[in-house]
Design a protein around this motif. Structure first.
Motif, PDB file in Angstrom:
ATOM      1  N   PHE A   6      -0.703  -1.850   1.926  1.00  0.00           N
ATOM      2  CA  PHE A   6       0.404  -2.331   1.106  1.00  0.00           C
ATOM      3  C   PHE A   6       0.443  -1.597  -0.229  1.00  0.00           C
ATOM      4  CE2 PHE A   6      -0.978  -5.871   3.826  1.00  0.00           C
ATOM      5  CZ  PHE A   6       0.192  -6.081   4.543  1.00  0.00           C
ATOM      6  N   MET A   7       1.650  -1.471  -0.792  1.00  0.00           N
ATOM      7  CA  MET A   7       1.851  -0.750  -2.038  1.00  0.00           C
ATOM      8  C   MET A   7       3.107  -1.270  -2.721  1.00  0.00           C
ATOM      9  SD  MET A   7       3.346   2.850  -0.472  1.00  0.00           S
ATOM     10  CE  MET A   7       4.092   3.411  -2.003  1.00  0.00           C
ATOM     11  N   GLN A  52       5.690  -3.129  -0.200  1.00  0.00           N
ATOM     12  CA  GLN A  52       6.071  -2.624   1.114  1.00  0.00           C
ATOM     13  C   GLN A  52       4.829  -2.183   1.867  1.00  0.00           C
ATOM     14  OE1 GLN A  52       8.251   1.149  -0.268  1.00  0.00           O
ATOM     15  NE2 GLN A  52       6.948   1.961   1.378  1.00  0.00           N
ATOM     16  N   VAL A  53       4.998  -1.961   3.154  1.00  0.00           N
ATOM     17  CA  VAL A  53       3.900  -1.431   3.964  1.00  0.00           C
ATOM     18  C   VAL A  53       3.698   0.033   3.609  1.00  0.00           C
ATOM     19  CG1 VAL A  53       3.108  -0.944   6.309  1.00  0.00           C
ATOM     20  CG2 VAL A  53       4.357  -3.066   5.821  1.00  0.00           C
ATOM     21  N   ARG A  54       2.426   0.426   3.486  1.00  0.00           N
ATOM     22  CA  ARG A  54       2.090   1.809   3.119  1.00  0.00           C
ATOM     23  C   ARG A  54       2.039   2.685   4.376  1.00  0.00           C
ATOM     24  NH1 ARG A  54      -0.743   4.087  -1.304  1.00  0.00           N
ATOM     25  NH2 ARG A  54      -1.222   2.021  -2.116  1.00  0.00           N
ATOM     26  N   LEU A  99      -3.849  -8.473   0.496  1.00  0.00           N
ATOM     27  CA  LEU A  99      -3.065  -7.364  -0.055  1.00  0.00           C
ATOM     28  C   LEU A  99      -3.916  -6.095  -0.094  1.00  0.00           C
ATOM     29  CD1 LEU A  99      -0.184  -6.926  -1.162  1.00  0.00           C
ATOM     30  CD2 LEU A  99      -1.107  -7.320  -3.453  1.00  0.00           C
ATOM     31  N   ASP A 100      -4.361  -5.646   1.055  1.00  0.00           N
ATOM     32  CA  ASP A 100      -5.214  -4.468   1.186  1.00  0.00           C
ATOM     33  C   ASP A 100      -4.416  -3.216   0.823  1.00  0.00           C
ATOM     34  OD1 ASP A 100      -6.691  -2.235   2.187  1.00  0.00           O
ATOM     35  OD2 ASP A 100      -7.793  -3.570   3.533  1.00  0.00           O
ATOM     36  N   GLU A 101      -4.911  -2.445  -0.168  1.00  0.00           N
ATOM     37  CA  GLU A 101      -4.177  -1.258  -0.622  1.00  0.00           C
ATOM     38  C   GLU A 101      -4.093  -0.165   0.425  1.00  0.00           C
ATOM     39  OE1 GLU A 101      -7.851   1.048  -2.901  1.00  0.00           O
ATOM     40  OE2 GLU A 101      -6.185   0.201  -4.066  1.00  0.00           O
TER      41      GLU A 101
END
Length: 351
Positions: free
Chosen positions: A245-246, A256-258, A240-242
């Motif tokens: 993803f957010m 959702q995808v950032r 869950l790399d910020e």
């Protein structure tokens, strides 16, 4: 948010000038007052002679538009004062004086000034200079409704704002760039036929809905979201790399995808040196749980109710199948700039 991606008679070839009392700025041998004298001499030498008060009104308007242009030129492009000696630029300036002297329409005058200032920045005869010259002659043939169509078509279909990362910023974008034109749109066919006649665009066979355009450029604003478990289920090694993803903008219980669009996402994946396998899986997540066109419309209207008028005009007129020519783009660009003050250089689109 999505991150950091947030203007005397003379013989041929000569110019007769007489300096005023004050010389504020000198560029290429001409001062502000000298350029003003040249401009008004050009008007007096070329404008038809009207009877009585009409001529006095025309002269007053020509002086007004000339002063307004020179003030804006001094602010935005002081080096443009040198253009006072150029015959083609004198012709462009006279076009502005003539049209404003005829109509006295302040909004038209402001639009023509913006176009003429842009014209002053062109040092050679290229496509942009030709387009701007033509735009100066075309804009006076258009009403506020025509100008609103050109502005919104140019805004939504030909530009992208990279600073939109959430619904608040999307709403502020609508406020700044779309609201000034939302109440001026019309749906009658004559509007688009006249825009075709003046060379601003053409009605095509295909259609481009506003919902689809917004989805293409700002799709990240319209995700329904997915469960966090999808990350593990798809075996995405970065987790869950910020950066990617957010929390979902439309459903806080999901993620959702950032990214606003696939191109933006691909660039971020490459910049962060994500391996090919993870890239493929994250791109796949970008394409799931997306809103329908109706849901996109409803979301935009919930953010800014005035968007209802724009969606309605777009979908129930030839606006959805209208494409702009270079002249249409230039006038649309200048009309936006007239309201917001600053906008990206027209040379990005016409070069």
């Amino acid at each position: 948010m999505f991150g950091d991606n947030q203007k005397q008679n003379v013989s041929t070839g000569a110019v007769a000038v007489q300096a005023g009392n004050d010389v504020n700025i000198i560029h290429n041998g001409l001062s502000y007052s000298e350029v003003r004298d040249v401009a008004l001499d050009v008007f007096r030498a070329n404008f038809l002679q009207l009877a009585g008060p009409a001529m006095e009104t025309a002269k007053a308007r020509a002086e007004e538009i000339t002063e307004d242009f020179l003030k804006k030129l001094q602010e935005e492009n002081p080096s443009g004062f040198g253009k006072g000696q150029d015959p083609d630029f004198q012709h462009a300036l006279f076009t502005v004086q003539r049209e404003y002297a005829r109509s006295g329409d302040k909004d038209l005058g402001d639009l023509l000034i913006d176009l003429l200032v842009d014209r002053s920045k062109q040092d050679q005869r290229d496509i942009l200079q030709i387009v701007l010259n033509e735009s100066l002659a075309t804009a006076p043939k258009l009403t506020d409704s025509h100008l609103a169509v050109l502005a919104l078509k140019f805004l939504f279909q030909y530009t992208q704002n990279f600073g939109i990362g959430n619904h608040q910023l999307l709403g502020e974008y609508f406020d700044k760039y779309a609201l000034p034109f939302s109440s001026k749109l019309v749906k009658n066919q004559a509007c688009f036929q006249h825009l075709e006649f003046t060379g601003c665009g053409s009605i095509q066979m295909g259609e481009s809905s506003l919902e689809a355009i917004l989805d293409h450029f700002y799709g990240g604003q319209f995700f329904k979201g997915f469960d966090q478990s999808e990350i593990a289920a798809r075996k995405i090694s970065i987790g869950l790399d910020e950066n990617f993803f957010m929390t979902c903008l439309n459903d806080p219980s999901k993620i959702q995808v950032r990214a606003n669009n696939a191109t933006q996402l691909q660039n971020t994946l490459n910049d962060k040196n994500i391996n090919d396998e993870d890239q493929e899986k994250i791109l796949a997540l970008f394409n799931i749980e997306k809103m329908s066109n109706l849901e996109i419309r409803e979301t935009c209207i919930s953010i800014r109710p005035f968007m209802q008028d724009i969606f309605d005009a777009w979908s129930n007129s030839s606006m959805k199948s209208f494409t702009l020519t270079s002249v249409g783009m230039a006038i649309g660009h200048a009309n936006i700039k007239r309201f917001v003050g600053e906008f990206a250089s027209l040379s990005i689109w016409i070069n």
